[in-house]
Scaffold this motif. Structure first.
Motif, PDB file in Angstrom:
ATOM      1  N   ALA A  31       2.347   1.732  -3.438  1.00  0.00           N
ATOM      2  CA  ALA A  31       1.356   2.239  -4.387  1.00  0.00           C
ATOM      3  C   ALA A  31       1.106   3.726  -4.183  1.00  0.00           C
ATOM      4  O   ALA A  31       1.014   4.490  -5.154  1.00  0.00           O
ATOM      5  CB  ALA A  31       0.050   1.459  -4.243  1.00  0.00           C
ATOM      6  N   ARG A  32       1.027   4.146  -2.949  1.00  0.00           N
ATOM      7  CA  ARG A  32       0.778   5.571  -2.675  1.00  0.00           C
ATOM      8  C   ARG A  32       1.998   6.416  -2.993  1.00  0.00           C
ATOM      9  O   ARG A  32       1.877   7.559  -3.428  1.00  0.00           O
ATOM     10  CB  ARG A  32       0.306   5.755  -1.245  1.00  0.00           C
ATOM     11  N   ARG A  33       3.195   5.857  -2.791  1.00  0.00           N
ATOM     12  CA  ARG A  33       4.416   6.574  -3.177  1.00  0.00           C
ATOM     13  C   ARG A  33       4.468   6.726  -4.692  1.00  0.00           C
ATOM     14  O   ARG A  33       4.866   7.758  -5.202  1.00  0.00           O
ATOM     15  CB  ARG A  33       5.653   5.829  -2.685  1.00  0.00           C
ATOM     16  N   THR A  40       0.836  -1.200   0.000  1.00  0.00           N
ATOM     17  CA  THR A  40       0.000   0.000   0.000  1.00  0.00           C
ATOM     18  C   THR A  40       0.876   1.257   0.000  1.00  0.00           C
ATOM     19  O   THR A  40       0.609   2.210  -0.744  1.00  0.00           O
ATOM     20  CB  THR A  40      -0.951   0.005   1.209  1.00  0.00           C
ATOM     21  N   ILE A  41       1.912   1.243   0.823  1.00  0.00           N
ATOM     22  CA  ILE A  41       2.842   2.377   0.862  1.00  0.00           C
ATOM     23  C   ILE A  41       3.486   2.574  -0.502  1.00  0.00           C
ATOM     24  O   ILE A  41       3.561   3.700  -1.007  1.00  0.00           O
ATOM     25  CB  ILE A  41       3.893   2.188   1.971  1.00  0.00           C
ATOM     26  N   SER A  54      -2.526  13.647  -2.721  1.00  0.00           N
ATOM     27  CA  SER A  54      -3.324  12.444  -2.900  1.00  0.00           C
ATOM     28  C   SER A  54      -3.390  11.551  -1.670  1.00  0.00           C
ATOM     29  O   SER A  54      -4.333  10.804  -1.501  1.00  0.00           O
ATOM     30  CB  SER A  54      -2.803  11.643  -4.097  1.00  0.00           C
ATOM     31  N   SER A  55      -2.383  11.598  -0.806  1.00  0.00           N
ATOM     32  CA  SER A  55      -2.397  10.762   0.394  1.00  0.00           C
ATOM     33  C   SER A  55      -1.393  11.304   1.402  1.00  0.00           C
ATOM     34  O   SER A  55      -0.493  12.076   1.058  1.00  0.00           O
ATOM     35  CB  SER A  55      -2.032   9.314   0.055  1.00  0.00           C
ATOM     36  N   TYR A  56      -1.540  10.859   2.632  1.00  0.00           N
ATOM     37  CA  TYR A  56      -0.576  11.231   3.670  1.00  0.00           C
ATOM     38  C   TYR A  56       0.817  10.738   3.298  1.00  0.00           C
ATOM     39  O   TYR A  56       1.805  11.446   3.486  1.00  0.00           O
ATOM     40  CB  TYR A  56      -1.015  10.655   5.021  1.00  0.00           C
ATOM     41  N   VAL A  57       0.892   9.533   2.744  1.00  0.00           N
ATOM     42  CA  VAL A  57       2.187   8.963   2.337  1.00  0.00           C
ATOM     43  C   VAL A  57       2.849   9.871   1.305  1.00  0.00           C
ATOM     44  O   VAL A  57       4.031  10.196   1.417  1.00  0.00           O
ATOM     45  CB  VAL A  57       2.014   7.535   1.782  1.00  0.00           C
ATOM     46  N   ALA A  58       2.097  10.273   0.292  1.00  0.00           N
ATOM     47  CA  ALA A  58       2.652  11.131  -0.751  1.00  0.00           C
ATOM     48  C   ALA A  58       3.067  12.493  -0.200  1.00  0.00           C
ATOM     49  O   ALA A  58       4.094  13.045  -0.596  1.00  0.00           O
ATOM     50  CB  ALA A  58       1.644  11.297  -1.886  1.00  0.00           C
ATOM     51  N   ALA A  88       1.961   6.939  -6.706  1.00  0.00           N
ATOM     52  CA  ALA A  88       0.973   7.932  -7.139  1.00  0.00           C
ATOM     53  C   ALA A  88       1.602   9.318  -7.153  1.00  0.00           C
ATOM     54  O   ALA A  88       1.340  10.122  -8.029  1.00  0.00           O
ATOM     55  CB  ALA A  88      -0.250   7.893  -6.239  1.00  0.00           C
ATOM     56  N   GLN A 140       6.270  11.940   1.690  1.00  0.00           N
ATOM     57  CA  GLN A 140       7.320  11.653   0.712  1.00  0.00           C
ATOM     58  C   GLN A 140       7.818  12.948   0.070  1.00  0.00           C
ATOM     59  O   GLN A 140       9.023  13.130  -0.115  1.00  0.00           O
ATOM     60  CB  GLN A 140       6.802  10.710  -0.362  1.00  0.00           C
TER      61      GLN A 140
END
Length: 83
Positions: free
Chosen positions: A16-18, A13-14, A25-29, A20, A32
């Protein structure tokens, strides 16, 4: 459920979000986009919160903080190319 499979799914999941990549788009992004130093700062903050929860003896809060620490650690590992 096998704990290894849970961590593998979270790592997927991490990743995939990275991939993106859009900071909104997400907290991960978002994290990052801020870079490794911001991720490591979060690991430090979460480690401190974990220690404080352990000292308080609150099992629910300790579990929550452990999850936060693991999550942010996985983000830093991903940033460093370690799965």
């Amino acid at each position: 459920m096998n704990p290894d499979s849970v961590l593998a799914r979270l790592a997927d999941t991490i990743a995939a979000r990275r991939a993106a990549g859009e900071a909104g788009s997400s907290y991960v992004a978002k994290l990052q986009a801020k870079g490794l130093d911001a991720m490591l700062k979060k690991v430090g903050e979460e480690a401190t919160e974990f220690v404080m929860a352990a000292k308080d003896g609150d099992a629910a809060k300790l579990t929550y903080e452990a999850a936060d620490l693991w999550f942010h650690s996985l983000l830093a590992l991903a940033e460093l190319g370690v799965r």
